[in-house]
Design a protein around this motif. Structure first.
Motif, PDB file in Angstrom:
ATOM      1  N   ALA A  77       0.848  -1.170   0.126  1.00 24.48           N
ATOM      2  CA  ALA A  77      -0.071  -0.097  -0.107  1.00 24.48           C
ATOM      3  C   ALA A  77       0.703   1.331   0.028  1.00 24.48           C
ATOM      4  CB  ALA A  77      -0.877  -0.088   1.274  1.00 24.48           C
ATOM      5  N   ASP A  78       0.257   2.300  -0.641  1.00 25.70           N
ATOM      6  CA  ASP A  78       0.920   3.552  -0.489  1.00 25.70           C
ATOM      7  C   ASP A  78       0.543   4.346   0.810  1.00 25.70           C
ATOM      8  OD1 ASP A  78       2.156   3.599  -3.136  1.00 25.70           O
ATOM      9  OD2 ASP A  78       0.026   3.897  -4.100  1.00 25.70           O
ATOM     10  N   VAL A  79      -0.679   4.063   1.159  1.00 27.39           N
ATOM     11  CA  VAL A  79      -1.203   4.509   2.442  1.00 27.39           C
ATOM     12  C   VAL A  79      -2.061   3.524   3.009  1.00 27.39           C
ATOM     13  CG1 VAL A  79      -2.471   6.179   3.694  1.00 27.39           C
ATOM     14  CG2 VAL A  79      -1.452   6.966   1.495  1.00 27.39           C
ATOM     15  N   VAL A  80      -1.582   3.633   4.316  1.00 27.84           N
ATOM     16  CA  VAL A  80      -2.595   2.471   5.415  1.00 27.84           C
ATOM     17  C   VAL A  80      -3.171   3.254   6.224  1.00 27.84           C
ATOM     18  CG1 VAL A  80      -2.263   0.726   7.030  1.00 27.84           C
ATOM     19  CG2 VAL A  80      -0.659   0.711   5.187  1.00 27.84           C
ATOM     20  N   ILE A  81      -4.460   2.965   6.441  1.00 25.23           N
ATOM     21  CA  ILE A  81      -5.321   3.605   7.408  1.00 25.23           C
ATOM     22  C   ILE A  81      -5.921   2.592   8.270  1.00 25.23           C
ATOM     23  CG2 ILE A  81      -7.540   4.654   7.479  1.00 25.23           C
ATOM     24  CD1 ILE A  81      -7.241   5.879   4.883  1.00 25.23           C
ATOM     25  N   HIS A  82      -5.740   2.792   9.564  1.00 26.16           N
ATOM     26  CA  HIS A  82      -6.002   1.972  10.729  1.00 26.16           C
ATOM     27  C   HIS A  82      -7.069   2.919  11.555  1.00 26.16           C
ATOM     28  CE1 HIS A  82      -6.195  -0.522  14.375  1.00 26.16           C
ATOM     29  NE2 HIS A  82      -5.105  -1.445  13.800  1.00 26.16           N
ATOM     30  N   ALA A  83      -8.323   2.377  11.779  1.00 16.91           N
ATOM     31  CA  ALA A  83      -9.413   2.889  12.609  1.00 16.91           C
ATOM     32  C   ALA A  83      -9.316   2.700  13.969  1.00 16.91           C
ATOM     33  CB  ALA A  83     -10.662   2.743  11.787  1.00 16.91           C
ATOM     34  N   GLY A  84      -8.542   2.370  14.464  1.00 13.41           N
ATOM     35  CA  GLY A  84      -8.264   2.124  16.112  1.00 13.41           C
ATOM     36  C   GLY A  84      -8.513   0.860  16.694  1.00 13.41           C
ATOM     37  N   ASP A  85      -8.589   0.591  17.819  1.00 15.35           N
ATOM     38  CA  ASP A  85      -8.311  -0.782  18.605  1.00 15.35           C
ATOM     39  C   ASP A  85      -7.231  -1.480  18.093  1.00 15.35           C
ATOM     40  OD1 ASP A  85     -10.417  -0.182  20.663  1.00 15.35           O
ATOM     41  OD2 ASP A  85     -11.533  -1.920  19.574  1.00 15.35           O
ATOM     42  N   TRP A  86      -6.005  -0.758  18.360  1.00 12.72           N
ATOM     43  CA  TRP A  86      -4.652  -1.588  18.170  1.00 12.72           C
ATOM     44  C   TRP A  86      -4.490  -2.362  19.327  1.00 12.72           C
ATOM     45  CZ3 TRP A  86      -1.586   0.644  14.029  1.00 12.72           C
ATOM     46  CH2 TRP A  86      -2.224   1.784  13.583  1.00 12.72           C
ATOM     47  N   ILE A  87      -4.824  -1.943  20.514  1.00 10.33           N
ATOM     48  CA  ILE A  87      -4.421  -2.642  21.794  1.00 10.33           C
ATOM     49  C   ILE A  87      -3.072  -2.379  22.445  1.00 10.33           C
ATOM     50  CG2 ILE A  87      -4.866  -4.668  23.160  1.00 10.33           C
ATOM     51  CD1 ILE A  87      -7.603  -3.419  22.010  1.00 10.33           C
ATOM     52  N   ASP A  88      -1.906  -2.710  21.510  1.00  9.16           N
ATOM     53  CA  ASP A  88      -0.821  -2.854  21.944  1.00  9.16           C
ATOM     54  C   ASP A  88       0.124  -1.930  21.200  1.00  9.16           C
ATOM     55  OD1 ASP A  88       1.454  -4.637  22.931  1.00  9.16           O
ATOM     56  OD2 ASP A  88       1.571  -4.755  20.734  1.00  9.16           O
ATOM     57  N   GLU A  89       1.074  -1.052  21.857  1.00 12.61           N
ATOM     58  CA  GLU A  89       1.889  -0.138  21.122  1.00 12.61           C
ATOM     59  C   GLU A  89       2.684  -0.699  20.160  1.00 12.61           C
ATOM     60  OE1 GLU A  89       3.308   3.472  22.900  1.00 12.61           O
ATOM     61  OE2 GLU A  89       2.362   2.767  24.855  1.00 12.61           O
ATOM     62  N   ILE A  93      -2.029   6.404   8.531  1.00  6.55           N
ATOM     63  CA  ILE A  93      -3.110   7.447   9.122  1.00  6.55           C
ATOM     64  C   ILE A  93      -3.765   6.478  10.060  1.00  6.55           C
ATOM     65  CG2 ILE A  93      -4.940   8.926   8.498  1.00  6.55           C
ATOM     66  CD1 ILE A  93      -3.850   9.068   5.898  1.00  6.55           C
ATOM     67  N   GLY A  94      -3.683   6.848  11.401  1.00  4.10           N
ATOM     68  CA  GLY A  94      -4.727   5.826  12.254  1.00  4.10           C
ATOM     69  C   GLY A  94      -4.942   6.852  13.449  1.00  4.10           C
ATOM     70  N   VAL A  95      -5.993   6.286  14.100  1.00  3.09           N
ATOM     71  CA  VAL A  95      -6.605   6.828  15.336  1.00  3.09           C
ATOM     72  C   VAL A  95      -6.793   5.785  16.451  1.00  3.09           C
ATOM     73  CG1 VAL A  95      -8.222   8.359  14.126  1.00  3.09           C
ATOM     74  CG2 VAL A  95      -8.964   6.175  14.517  1.00  3.09           C
ATOM     75  N   TYR A  96      -6.887   6.399  17.560  1.00  2.00           N
ATOM     76  CA  TYR A  96      -7.075   5.528  18.762  1.00  2.00           C
ATOM     77  C   TYR A  96      -8.610   4.951  18.759  1.00  2.00           C
ATOM     78  CZ  TYR A  96      -8.788   9.115  21.563  1.00  2.00           C
ATOM     79  OH  TYR A  96      -9.377  10.400  22.354  1.00  2.00           O
ATOM     80  N   GLY A  97      -8.738   3.586  19.460  1.00  2.00           N
ATOM     81  CA  GLY A  97     -10.397   3.089  19.758  1.00  2.00           C
ATOM     82  C   GLY A  97     -10.638   3.145  21.278  1.00  2.00           C
ATOM     83  N   ASN A  98     -11.683   2.650  21.244  1.00  2.00           N
ATOM     84  CA  ASN A  98     -12.195   2.741  22.637  1.00  2.00           C
ATOM     85  C   ASN A  98     -11.337   1.648  23.518  1.00  2.00           C
ATOM     86  OD1 ASN A  98     -13.563   0.618  21.079  1.00  2.00           O
ATOM     87  ND2 ASN A  98     -14.759   0.008  22.922  1.00  2.00           N
ATOM     88  N   ASN A  99     -10.756   0.624  23.178  1.00  2.00           N
ATOM     89  CA  ASN A  99     -10.021  -0.378  23.713  1.00  2.00           C
ATOM     90  C   ASN A  99      -8.572   0.197  24.176  1.00  2.00           C
ATOM     91  OD1 ASN A  99     -11.828  -2.461  24.669  1.00  2.00           O
ATOM     92  ND2 ASN A  99     -12.259  -2.728  22.457  1.00  2.00           N
ATOM     93  N   ASP A 100      -8.195   1.226  23.288  1.00  2.00           N
ATOM     94  CA  ASP A 100      -6.622   1.547  23.378  1.00  2.00           C
ATOM     95  C   ASP A 100      -6.318   2.293  24.526  1.00  2.00           C
ATOM     96  OD1 ASP A 100      -6.234   0.389  20.924  1.00  2.00           O
ATOM     97  OD2 ASP A 100      -6.741   2.215  19.838  1.00  2.00           O
ATOM     98  N   GLY A 101      -5.270   2.050  25.197  1.00  2.00           N
ATOM     99  CA  GLY A 101      -4.831   2.707  26.623  1.00  2.00           C
ATOM    100  C   GLY A 101      -4.095   4.050  26.305  1.00  2.00           C
ATOM    101  N   PRO A 102      -3.519   4.363  27.618  1.00  2.00           N
ATOM    102  CA  PRO A 102      -3.035   6.015  27.399  1.00  2.00           C
ATOM    103  C   PRO A 102      -1.893   6.115  26.311  1.00  2.00           C
ATOM    104  CG  PRO A 102      -3.371   5.042  29.614  1.00  2.00           C
ATOM    105  CD  PRO A 102      -3.585   3.857  28.778  1.00  2.00           C
ATOM    106  N   GLY A 103      -1.044   5.025  26.339  1.00  2.00           N
ATOM    107  CA  GLY A 103       0.206   5.260  25.370  1.00  2.00           C
ATOM    108  C   GLY A 103      -0.244   5.630  24.008  1.00  2.00           C
ATOM    109  N   LEU A 104      -1.164   4.577  23.456  1.00  2.00           N
ATOM    110  CA  LEU A 104      -1.893   4.727  22.242  1.00  2.00           C
ATOM    111  C   LEU A 104      -2.578   5.994  22.122  1.00  2.00           C
ATOM    112  CD1 LEU A 104      -2.758   1.184  21.515  1.00  2.00           C
ATOM    113  CD2 LEU A 104      -1.182   2.479  20.337  1.00  2.00           C
ATOM    114  N   ARG A 105      -3.348   6.519  22.961  1.00  2.00           N
ATOM    115  CA  ARG A 105      -3.963   7.778  22.987  1.00  2.00           C
ATOM    116  C   ARG A 105      -2.915   8.918  23.018  1.00  2.00           C
ATOM    117  NH1 ARG A 105      -9.855   7.408  24.816  1.00  2.00           N
ATOM    118  NH2 ARG A 105     -10.242   5.057  24.573  1.00  2.00           N
ATOM    119  N   ARG A 106      -1.790   8.769  23.550  1.00  2.00           N
ATOM    120  CA  ARG A 106      -1.035  10.005  23.396  1.00  2.00           C
ATOM    121  C   ARG A 106      -0.262   9.917  22.117  1.00  2.00           C
ATOM    122  NH1 ARG A 106       0.472   8.330  28.637  1.00  2.00           N
ATOM    123  NH2 ARG A 106       1.972   6.833  28.131  1.00  2.00           N
TER     124      ARG A 106
END
Length: 167
Positions: free
Chosen positions: A29-41, A55-68
């Motif tokens: 891919a030229d661009v990867v988009i991830h719409a959250g709930d990675w869980i793990d840094e 391009i990514g965002v955090y999800g409801n299950n993502d903790g403080p490290g990912l949200r930062r």
């Protein structure tokens, strides 16, 4: 421009690793988009190391490290289309109208959370794409992710990839 859309990878909570087909698609891919709930840094680190552009965002299950490290909402212009990414859009009932009202300036909104592949056009609003989950199918028959191409302000070849069952 080749795009890979994924969400709800849930590593290591739901799966020990990402599927080989998803990793290969990241590489292509030229661009990867991830719409959250990675869980793990470490999963975010892996995507960052393999993606040309992420391009990514955090999800409801993502903790403080990912949200930062990630925003709640991301926006980008790609090959003449205005993309937005968010994890949650609420219940399926009324989704198109809510998204059209919330994101009137977008051409495409990528979202996750439900693990249910979704592709609709919101009347007077953005095209709504949910890639499903490559690791946790929940009540769906398959784990999935999406690929597509964008050129001259148009989406082409939007494809949902079904993954073999994980053992």
């Amino acid at each position: 421009m080749r795009l890979l859309l994924t969400s709800d990878t849930h590593v290591p909570a739901r799966a020990k690793s990402l599927p080989d087909a998803l990793l290969a698609a990241i590489d292509e891919a030229d661009v990867v988009i991830h719409a959250g709930d990675w869980i793990d840094e470490a999963t975010l680190d892996l995507f960052e190391s393999r993606s040309r552009r992420l391009i990514g965002v955090y999800g409801n299950n993502d903790g403080p490290g990912l949200r930062r490290r990630l925003p709640e909402i991301a926006r980008a212009e790609l090959a003449g289309l205005r993309f937005g990414v968010v994890h949650e859009t609420g219940a399926a009932t009324g989704r198109a109208q809510r998204c059209a009202q919330r994101f009137p300036d977008l051409d495409v909104l990528v979202f996750g959370h439900s693990h249910i592949p979704w592709d609709t056009q919101a009347p007077g609003g953005p095209r709504l794409l949910n890639p499903g989950s490559p690791t946790d199918r929940r009540r769906q028959p398959f784990c999935t992710f999406l690929t597509l191409t964008v050129s001259d302000g148009t989406l082409h070849d939007v494809t949902s990839h079904r993954l073999p069952p994980r053992r």
